[in-house]
Every structure is written in C-alpha cells, then in structure tokens.
Scaffold this active site. Structure first.
Site, short mmCIF file in Angstrom:
data_model
loop_
_atom_site.label_atom_id
_atom_site.label_comp_id
_atom_site.label_asym_id
_atom_site.label_seq_id
_atom_site.Cartn_x
_atom_site.Cartn_y
_atom_site.Cartn_z
N HIS A 94 1.57 4.36 -2.99
CA HIS A 94 1.49 5.82 -2.88
C HIS A 94 2.65 6.48 -3.62
CE1 HIS A 94 -1.93 6.53 -0.32
NE2 HIS A 94 -1.46 5.81 0.68
N GLU A 128 -6.11 6.68 -1.10
CA GLU A 128 -6.08 5.47 -0.27
C GLU A 128 -6.69 4.29 -1.00
OE1 GLU A 128 -4.36 5.34 2.35
OE2 GLU A 128 -3.99 7.48 2.38
N HIS A 150 0.83 -1.21 0.00
CA HIS A 150 0.00 0.00 0.00
C HIS A 150 0.87 1.26 0.00
CE1 HIS A 150 -3.44 2.57 1.34
NE2 HIS A 150 -2.46 3.22 1.96
N GLU A 151 1.86 1.30 0.88
CA GLU A 151 2.71 2.48 0.98
C GLU A 151 3.57 2.65 -0.27
OE1 GLU A 151 2.07 4.56 3.25
OE2 GLU A 151 0.76 3.21 4.37
#
Length: 289
Positions: A164, A217, A160-161
């Site tokens: 980004h 997100e 997920h990070e």
C-alpha cells in the site's frame, strides 16, 4: 426598451453570468484539484501497472510529513499507556520479517529502499496492521494472538501493507477526495444548493472510495505475495492466512483489517493464482540460502 425586450436582455445576461461562473469553476477545478497521471511503482512479476492519478495539491512529501507526525503521536500515546513494544520476542519476530521484506522493495520502486522504515508492535485486541506513507508500520497484538500466523502468513500481511505504501494508495485516495471536494464546492456556488454535500458524499463513496479501495486491496495482495516470495516466504501462506481471517470473522465483528477488503471467497481465489505465479521466485530465494 420595452418590458419584453428588457426581460430578454436580463435573461441573456443571466446566462452569460452563469457561463462565467461555470467557466471559472471548471478552471478552478482543473487548476486546484486537477490530477496528473503518475507511475508510483514498476510492475514486478505480478504485473501491477494501472495508471494512477494524483492531485497537484497532494504531494508525496507533504503526505509523508503528515504521516510521520501522526505516527510519532500514535507511538507516544501507546508508550504512555505501556502499550508499545511490550513483548520483546514479538517485536523481534515482527522486525525480522519486516527487514527481509523491505530488502525486496526495490523490485517495485528503488527509491523506497532509502525510506525511513520503522515498525512497532502495539498492544491492542484489534486484528490489524498498517503501513503509512514513507514506511512507518505497526502490527497489533490482536493479529498475532488471535490469528496466530506463521512467519509465512505474517509476511503476507506485512507485505500487503508495505505494498500500500509503495503504491501510494493513501495519496491516491486523498487526491480523489480533494478533486471531489473542489468539484462539489464549485457546484454549490453554481446551483446555490445547500444539500449537495450530503448527496455528494454518498456519490463519492460509490464512485471513488469503494471501487478504488477494492482495486487497491487487489494490487496490495498481488504485490505482497511477490515481496514475500522474493524474501523467502511461502506465498501460498497468503491463502491460509485469509482463510483464518474468514473463520475469525464468522459470527463475530469483522476484523479491522478486513473492513475494506473483497469477500473472502474472491480474495482467496485471486491469492491462489498470484501465489502460483510467484512460486518460482520463492523457490529461487529458498535455493539461494
């Protein structure tokens, strides 16, 4: 010229003056803060294809340079306090997972494979992890100790990070703030208002920060489960991870990593759908081993 005619002339000149100010303001806004559409990543199997807009004032190179400097400062401060990479086993585990995830980033953007990727573990009670522009990452011990994630769950967080950073969400948000700031400066000049900045800040939060943060997100969630699946980690672990996160936040201060995220219920539903979509990729990756 009589008094009435003089008033008409001054009024007309005033309108022309205001038009000139407005015209120059619009020009400044378009030149200084104008955004151009960009495509930071390919869509992947999950189909993240939203058009993004970046300000010409915020280049990827400049933002990455700033990120590198901030990362170096964070590491130096942590090291000085003996909070950097304290537990060798934790560090080895985190880096092993990161290595497998990073090997898959070319699916979304080939150039990211050559980024200066780096990951460290910071001793902190915060339940958090992040990835700066250009691939500088950190995982907090609070996440490892309090959530106790499996490797599959930790891959979901880190994927997920990483997403980004791949998607350049930080640059996109800075661009939005830049355009808003330029627009408010022009408006202040035109209206002579001194209070517009406070109202503008609130308006900016509603119009840009909150909606786009949720969009970011959701994109990072979907891309993250695909990265995890392609790396051989069970994508459905993202669901169990966020259930753990929700349990930890009940009756306590919300984990930092959840501060800008959608509600647990909506997030879990979306993650379930995304994980099912990429499950064949996970099975393929497991079969190749």
């Amino acid at each position: 010229m009589n008094k009435e005619a003089d008033m008409v002339v001054h009024k007309h000149r005033g309108r022309r003056g205001m038009a000139a100010v407005l015209g120059s303001g619009v020009l400044a806004l378009s030149v200084l803060g104008g955004c151009a559409s960009v495509h930071t990543t390919q869509g992947g199997a999950v189909g993240v294809d939203r058009t993004q807009y970046m300000s010409s004032l915020v280049s990827s190179q400049d933002l990455q340079k700033e990120a590198d400097q901030q990362y170096a400062t964070i590491l130096a401060q942590a090291k000085a306090k003996n909070l950097l990479d304290v537990d060798a086993q934790q560090v080895a585990r985190v880096r092993a997972i990161a290595q497998r995830l990073i090997a898959q980033v070319g699916v979304f953007r080939p150039d990211a494979a050559s980024w200066g990727w780096e990951v460290h573990v910071l001793s902190s009670q915060e339940i958090n992890a992040w990835c700066m522009p250009g691939g500088k990452m950190a995982v907090y011990t609070g996440l490892l100790v309090q959530i106790k994630p499996t490797d599959d769950e930790l891959a979901a967080v880190m994927g997920h990070e990483i997403s980004h950073a791949l998607r350049e969400h930080a640059r996109e948000r800075v661009s939005q703030q830049m355009v808003t700031s330029v627009g408010l400066s022009v408006l202040s000049v035109v209206t002579g208002s001194t209070a517009v900045s406070d109202l503008g800040g609130k308006l900016s939060d509603v119009m840009f920060t909150l909606p786009n943060s949720r969009t970011h997100e959701a994109e990072a969630d979907r891309m993250g489960v695909e990265l995890a699946a392609r790396a051989g980690y069970d994508p459905s672990a993202a669901v169990s991870l966020w259930r753990k996160m929700a349990q930890v936040s009940q009756g306590q201060a919300q984990p930092e990593i959840l501060s800008t995220h959608p509600s647990a219920e909506s997030r879990i539903a979306e993650l379930q759908a995304a994980s099912q979509q990429v499950m064949p990729l996970y099975q393929q990756a497991k079969g190749a081993k």
